[in-house]
Design a protein around this motif. Structure first.
Motif, PDB file in Angstrom:
ATOM      1  N   ILE A 103       0.871  -1.261  -0.004  1.00  0.00           N
ATOM      2  CA  ILE A 103      -0.001   0.051  -0.080  1.00  0.00           C
ATOM      3  C   ILE A 103       1.013   1.125   0.040  1.00  0.00           C
ATOM      4  O   ILE A 103       0.648   2.033  -0.883  1.00  0.00           O
ATOM      5  N   LYS A 104       2.032   1.241   0.856  1.00  0.00           N
ATOM      6  CA  LYS A 104       2.779   2.463   0.831  1.00  0.00           C
ATOM      7  C   LYS A 104       3.737   2.700  -0.456  1.00  0.00           C
ATOM      8  O   LYS A 104       3.619   3.636  -0.844  1.00  0.00           O
ATOM      9  N   ALA A 105       4.164   1.399  -1.041  1.00  0.00           N
ATOM     10  CA  ALA A 105       4.800   1.601  -2.029  1.00  0.00           C
ATOM     11  C   ALA A 105       3.813   2.311  -3.351  1.00  0.00           C
ATOM     12  O   ALA A 105       4.272   3.002  -3.871  1.00  0.00           O
ATOM     13  N   GLU A 106       2.583   1.891  -3.552  1.00  0.00           N
ATOM     14  CA  GLU A 106       1.760   2.356  -4.087  1.00  0.00           C
ATOM     15  C   GLU A 106       1.264   3.923  -4.171  1.00  0.00           C
ATOM     16  O   GLU A 106       1.264   4.769  -5.054  1.00  0.00           O
ATOM     17  N   LEU A 107       1.351   3.944  -2.829  1.00  0.00           N
ATOM     18  CA  LEU A 107       0.841   5.505  -2.410  1.00  0.00           C
ATOM     19  C   LEU A 107       2.122   6.309  -2.804  1.00  0.00           C
ATOM     20  O   LEU A 107       1.975   7.440  -3.511  1.00  0.00           O
ATOM     21  N   LEU A 108       3.211   5.648  -2.611  1.00  0.00           N
ATOM     22  CA  LEU A 108       4.551   6.538  -2.872  1.00  0.00           C
ATOM     23  C   LEU A 108       4.692   6.653  -4.552  1.00  0.00           C
ATOM     24  O   LEU A 108       5.129   7.651  -5.071  1.00  0.00           O
ATOM     25  N   ALA A 109       4.384   5.554  -5.222  1.00  0.00           N
ATOM     26  CA  ALA A 109       4.189   5.590  -6.546  1.00  0.00           C
ATOM     27  C   ALA A 109       3.495   6.824  -7.180  1.00  0.00           C
ATOM     28  O   ALA A 109       3.969   7.338  -8.076  1.00  0.00           O
ATOM     29  N   ILE A 110       2.390   6.768  -6.771  1.00  0.00           N
ATOM     30  CA  ILE A 110       1.390   7.975  -7.083  1.00  0.00           C
ATOM     31  C   ILE A 110       2.045   9.106  -7.002  1.00  0.00           C
ATOM     32  O   ILE A 110       2.127   9.993  -7.877  1.00  0.00           O
ATOM     33  N   LYS A 111       2.898   9.488  -5.768  1.00  0.00           N
ATOM     34  CA  LYS A 111       3.360  10.803  -5.726  1.00  0.00           C
ATOM     35  C   LYS A 111       4.825  10.786  -6.635  1.00  0.00           C
ATOM     36  O   LYS A 111       4.994  12.054  -7.159  1.00  0.00           O
ATOM     37  N   LEU A 112       5.673   9.768  -6.738  1.00  0.00           N
ATOM     38  CA  LEU A 112       6.877   9.833  -7.502  1.00  0.00           C
ATOM     39  C   LEU A 112       6.634   9.929  -9.116  1.00  0.00           C
ATOM     40  O   LEU A 112       7.195  10.737  -9.835  1.00  0.00           O
ATOM     41  N   MET A 120       0.014   6.163 -12.811  1.00  0.00           N
ATOM     42  CA  MET A 120      -0.854   6.427 -11.670  1.00  0.00           C
ATOM     43  C   MET A 120      -2.088   5.745 -11.389  1.00  0.00           C
ATOM     44  O   MET A 120      -2.108   5.069 -10.515  1.00  0.00           O
ATOM     45  N   GLN A 124      -3.018   2.897  -8.667  1.00  0.00           N
ATOM     46  CA  GLN A 124      -4.187   2.882  -8.071  1.00  0.00           C
ATOM     47  C   GLN A 124      -5.044   1.531  -7.963  1.00  0.00           C
ATOM     48  O   GLN A 124      -5.503   1.016  -6.944  1.00  0.00           O
ATOM     49  N   LEU A 127      -3.095  -0.474  -5.652  1.00  0.00           N
ATOM     50  CA  LEU A 127      -3.402   0.004  -4.311  1.00  0.00           C
ATOM     51  C   LEU A 127      -4.788  -0.680  -3.921  1.00  0.00           C
ATOM     52  O   LEU A 127      -4.746  -0.933  -2.604  1.00  0.00           O
TER      53      LEU A 127
ATOM     54  N   TYR B 379      10.481   3.997  -1.199  1.00  0.00           N
ATOM     55  CA  TYR B 379       9.549   3.238  -1.988  1.00  0.00           C
ATOM     56  C   TYR B 379       9.842   2.317  -2.609  1.00  0.00           C
ATOM     57  O   TYR B 379       9.507   1.028  -2.591  1.00  0.00           O
ATOM     58  N   LYS B 382       9.791  -0.681   0.061  1.00  0.00           N
ATOM     59  CA  LYS B 382       8.294  -1.057   0.167  1.00  0.00           C
ATOM     60  C   LYS B 382       7.909  -1.853  -0.980  1.00  0.00           C
ATOM     61  O   LYS B 382       7.142  -2.991  -0.755  1.00  0.00           O
TER      62      LYS B 382
END
Lengths: 308, 720
Positions: A103-112, A120, A124, A127, B379, B382
């Protein structure tokens, strides 16, 4: 801007539609589950409720000298710790850690990778999948904790939702039944008005005259039934309702035996006043319990090495 | 299919329960499940909102970028450029294995596009070469000439690419020293990476473990630092060896037992339990706290055991590494330094031996910045799990010192490459438009340490015992070929240019040359009476010394006004450089009857740029089989000029650059006969339609458009 407005309206409608769909689905599922669980739950509760009530009464005696708030907060904290331990023992901690990482990785992927819509939306999707996986890992601990928690919450509800009547205070006794030939008697209260027949109900207005745990004897048709009445200080458990045989009702009102299925009376209720503290009282006690148990668990999470 | 069904059904079940339980207030089933259910709902909601907002605002962001002139890809000939760096891939071995049909994917790539030898830098060292790659400049402009440089005031060695100091401001409260801010980490490399220029034009870059990118610089994209990222002790990798062996039992010929590479701790086994401490960084919050330590306990159980550290327990099996283990060092006042390491139980009987990798920066909670943006390292951890963050992640010292055997070392190399692969393929998936650059260090480390198996005359060939890996190099080339094959699949479109490059080649390292001894014998260096063999030039009489050697690349003159105790007049320095170069060029190893030095370079003639004066005065181009000796590299002076190299570190590349070119494969034809590493950056910029900055020395190579001039010549023919 007009297009943007249309998009927003469309999105809003879509969300509302989804929400409504979810509500209907939940209702259907709940109805189905209730029908399936009922035949098992009723006898189980008939055995469990008296035991749990005795245990709860014994436990709460240690808080007799204190304000109900003390008992509520201590109980919430203890439950927080207990549930933490149970959660640790019954959950797949490695799986939860992995799902949380995803979950955190995908949230960070959305940011990065925010400039790339394809990435994105892919994130999602993953996620969503990771969230479902995490939910999946909750099933076992939730199933394990569901029944004890419900029993516990029901017991707490009898102490923190309403308070006993004060001396001289008036309240209504409501009997759900069809027979107009009814009367009540007992000690510790006066009958001021009643019975008044309503829409399938008979209502009496009574006034507390003596401190203590009393019994109201109700004669209706050929049936004789009792209902407890508590007059005295805050913190004593009260039973708002002597339930019928419906298992959900028995679950929420565990202190009195249910009324048998073939009786003319389906339920007996007393309108106890709500507790007026900002910590206890209707719904506040539950929020307090939620916050205190949650905060306790969050603080002690590293100590017990629990991931959730 | 079964897994998918199971997954779907568990998902449906989870949703069903959530809906069911959320409908009633008493659905709260305790803090664990309740919190988790609540947070995931919130997470999903937030993510959904972020997606909606991103979608809504994407046109505005696009418009803003266009208004600012960052019209990405407006003049680009390609959509994506993928640079796969295989550090140290040697052309002669590539050609040999290709001819034998063992590298089918590289052969296919060569056939489809091109294969060339790639000109490297002088000296052909990874930090120098990769700095030239990423800046497109000669070393005189990026200021990286070696791993090490010398402190002009003290003559002590220091890292050439990075300077790490404690926080600038510290709050003193009695016996406590509370740092106000992060450590002061400075990149000493100069010049701008070509991906910065790409970013200025709106082109996204994903840069993974390209050397000399620590500390990470801002860019339009993401970057994970590599070479020179320190371990938690601030070194370039200090392993720990816990053993019941006595202090005196130190394998000969290794620096182990001293201060380089590793540290031995003597432990005792008491009732099957070993207790000791991991050594962390210096300096707790309390004044004079010394190094921070983290206790651990090993419980032995037959051939294995368990290690308990920071409250977690991990199984130990002889000969097998644990997974990455998180460790914490408490500095006081709530300050904790997080690290990761792996344990390897080497043996339990008759002696207990436990190896612990250098304790590395935890990518999830980095003590120093190792990525841009800082969350990128988190990232990656994770997404793919913990990974080695140390600049030189493979512990060559452990093998040199006979603490690790071949297999244990090779495992580290393979695992580090596997971790890198996961990052690389994730980058390929994420970046469909832009630049991806990733460097794999495995080829370099494996050739350094296992060359002795492909060199029948190597002095260290039979000196190592344990689990031997005699075909490690061949396996590595085949593994890299497989990696290239999988990369080609991901780049199988007309809009992607794939380049597979190495920064230099490789050569045997049989004999070391003690340049300090040579300088002494030729009257350029004088030692103080009775002092010989001291490290870091401590025994040198500076009042009589005109030149000295420190590091792998070359020599420095002791110039008046530049070095603290310089005696060479600056006006005479030029002649002295030429004089020494003349004497070194063609130097013969008379014992072996072989030429030892091919040529020596006066750096003032080969470098240009503002930092030329920071370079060693002379860079030595050794002949194949030779290199600077281990002793001279750390400023020692021995009695002999030539020494056999008996360490596992048996291959090297710090020789005459003409003898160790790198390789370049591309999926398109390149019409340049002699491409240079320096030209890659300019070529990438040109392909993306971005003007090549004047500061760059590299020239854009002519890369054919997709589908143009597919070669019918076989790779084997090309090799021939």
């Amino acid at each position: 801007m007009e297009t943007l407005g249309k998009i927003l309206v469309w999105l809003g409608n879509a969300v509302a539609w989804c929400w409504s769909l979810i509500g209907h689905a939940a209702d259907s599922v709940w109805g189905f589950i209730s029908a399936v669980i009922g035949p098992v739950a009723s006898p189980l509760l008939g055995w469990l409720d008296p035991v749990v009530t005795i245990l709860a009464d014994s436990y709460y005696t240690m808080f007799d000298a204190f304000s109900p708030v003390v008992g509520l907060i201590v109980t919430s904290g203890v439950v927080g710790v207990a549930m933490l331990i149970v959660f640790r023992c019954t959950s797949n901690q490695a799986g939860i850690a992995k799902a949380k990482d995803a979950i955190k990785a995908e949230l960070l992927a959305i940011k990065l990778y925010k400039d790339d819509l394809r990435v994105m939306f892919g994130a999602q999707g993953r996620l969503f999948v990771a969230t479902l996986r995490l939910q999946g890992f909750m099933i076992v601990p939730m199933l394990v904790m569901l029944l004890p928690m419900l029993l516990l919450l029901a017991q707490m509800g009898t102490r923190y939702q309403q308070r006993p009547l004060r001396l001289g205070e008036r309240t209504l006794l409501r009997v759900v039944g069809d027979d107009d030939d009814a009367g009540i008697s007992g000690e510790g209260f006066d009958v001021e008005v009643g019975p008044i027949a309503g829409d399938g109900d008979l209502v009496w207005r009574v006034r507390a005259t003596e401190v203590g745990a009393h019994t109201i004897h109700i004669k209706i048709g050929d049936d004789s039934l009792n209902k407890s009445l508590v007059v005295g200080k805050v913190g004593q458990p009260v039973s708002v309702k002597r339930p019928g045989v419906k298992w959900t009702s028995r679950l929420l009102h565990p202190r009195e035996r249910p009324i048998v299925n073939d009786a003319a009376v389906k339920a007996i209720m007393i309108e106890y006043p709500e507790l007026d503290s900002w910590v206890c009282g209707t719904d506040w006690w539950f929020l307090t319990f939620f916050v205190v148990s949650m905060v306790t668990a969050l603080i002690l999470k590293p100590v017990f090495r629990v991931k959730f | 299919m079964w897994r998918r069904n199971r997954f779907l059904s568990s998902g449906v079940l989870a949703v069903g329960f959530w809906l069911l339980l959320a409908d009633v207030a008493s659905a709260y089933v305790g803090p664990g499940a309740g919190f988790a259910v609540g947070t995931t709902v919130v997470v999903f909601f937030v993510a959904f909102l972020s997606a909606v907002f991103s979608l809504i605002f994407w046109p505005f962001r696009w418009a803003i970028r266009a208004i600012r002139g960052r019209r990405a890809f407006a003049r680009a000939r390609i959509k994506r450029c993928v640079i796969l760096g295989l550090d140290g891939l040697e052309p002669s071995l590539v050609e040999k294995y290709m001819a034998a049909g063992e590298l089918p994917n590289l052969s296919r790539l060569a056939k489809r596009g091109c294969y060339r030898k790639l000109g490297t830098t002088a000296p052909p060292l990874s930090p120098v070469a990769w700095s030239t790659f990423l800046t497109g400049c000669n070393p005189g402009k990026h200021r990286i000439f070696d791993f090490l440089t010398r402190d002009k005031r003290t003559y002590m060695p220091s890292l050439s690419s990075v300077q790490i100091r404690g926080p600038r401001r510290v709050l003193k409260l009695g016996k406590y020293r509370i740092p106000l801010g992060a450590a002061d980490v400075r990149l000493l490399r100069r010049g701008e990476p070509f991906w910065k220029t790409l970013g200025d034009h709106g082109i996204f870059s994903n840069v993974i473990r390209v050397p000399i990118t620590f500390p990470p610089e801002p860019l339009h994209g993401v970057l994970l630092s590599a070479m020179c990222v320190p371990d938690l002790r601030g070194s370039q990798g200090t392993f720990s060896h816990y053993t019941t062996r006595g202090e005196g039992v130190v394998d000969d010929g290794s620096p182990y037992g001293g201060t380089i590479g590793g540290e031995r701790t003597t432990v005792a086994v008491e009732k099957g339990v070993v207790r000791s401490e991991l050594v962390g960084p210096e300096g707790g919050v309390r004044e004079g706290a010394g190094v921070l330590k983290c206790p651990f306990e090993v419980t032995l159980n037959g051939d294995g055991g368990r290690v308990k550290v920071c409250g977690e327990t991990y199984e130990l099996t002889v000969g097998e590494y644990t997974p990455w283990v998180r460790v914490r060092f408490r500095a006081g006042l709530g300050v904790t330094v997080h690290g990761i390491c792996q344990f390897l139980l080497i043996g339990t009987e008759p002696e207990f031996d436990l190896y612990v990798t250098p304790i590395q920066i935890d990518p999830d909670k980095p003590a120093l910045p190792i990525s841009h943006p800082p969350v990128f390292s988190s990232y990656l951890s994770k997404k793919n799990g913990l990974y080695a963050t140390l600049g030189l992640a493979e512990d060559t010292w452990g093998l040199n010192a006979h603490v690790l055997d071949d297999e244990a070392f090779l495992h580290q190399c393979n695992e580090a490459d596997a971790e890198r692969e996961r990052m690389f393929f994730d980058a390929l998936e994420k970046v469909r438009r832009g630049m991806v650059a990733c460097v794999f260090d495995g080829p370099d480390r494996i050739q350094h340490m296992f060359w002795r198996y492909i060199d029948e005359n190597h002095p260290a060939r039979d000196l190592y015992q344990g689990r031997l890996c005699t075909d490690a190099i061949g396996q590595m080339y085949r593994r890299m070929d497989d990696l290239v094959g999988r990369t080609m699949k991901e780049c199988d479109d007309d809009d992607t240019v794939l380049m597979v490059i190495s920064d230099h080649g490789f050569s045997p390292f049989r004999r070391g040359i003690d340049l300090n001894a040579w300088l002494e014998k030729n009257g350029y260096l004088v030692l103080k009476d009775g002092v010989r063999g001291d490290r870091y030039l401590r025994g040198v009489d500076w009042s009589k010394t005109r030149a000295f050697c420190l590091g792998l690349a070359g020599l420095w003159l002791n110039v008046k006004g530049r070095e603290a105790e310089g005696i060479v007049d600056p006006s005479e320095a030029g002649d002295l450089r030429d004089e020494i170069c003349g004497k070194l060029t063609g130097l013969v190893d008379e014992e072996k009857g072989e030429p030892a030095i091919s040529r020596a370079f006066n750096t003032r003639r080969i470098y240009s740029g503002p930092y030329t004066d920071d370079a060693p005065d002379i860079v030595v181009g050794y002949h194949r089989g030779y290199r600077v000796s281990w002793e001279a590299a750390i400023g020692q002076t021995t009695d002999n000029v030539f020494h056999d190299n008996t360490r596992a570190w048996s291959g090297d590349h710090c020789i005459d650059p003409k003898l160790v070119p790198g390789v370049m494969f591309c999926n398109r034809q390149i019409e340049t006969d002699q491409p240079r590493l320096m030209d890659i950056g300019a070529t990438v910029l040109e392909m993306f339609g971005v003007g090549v900055p004047k500061r760059m020395d590299g020239r854009a190579m002519r890369v054919a458009d997709a589908g143009v001039g597919d070669s019918t010549e076989t790779a084997e023919q090309k090799v021939a």
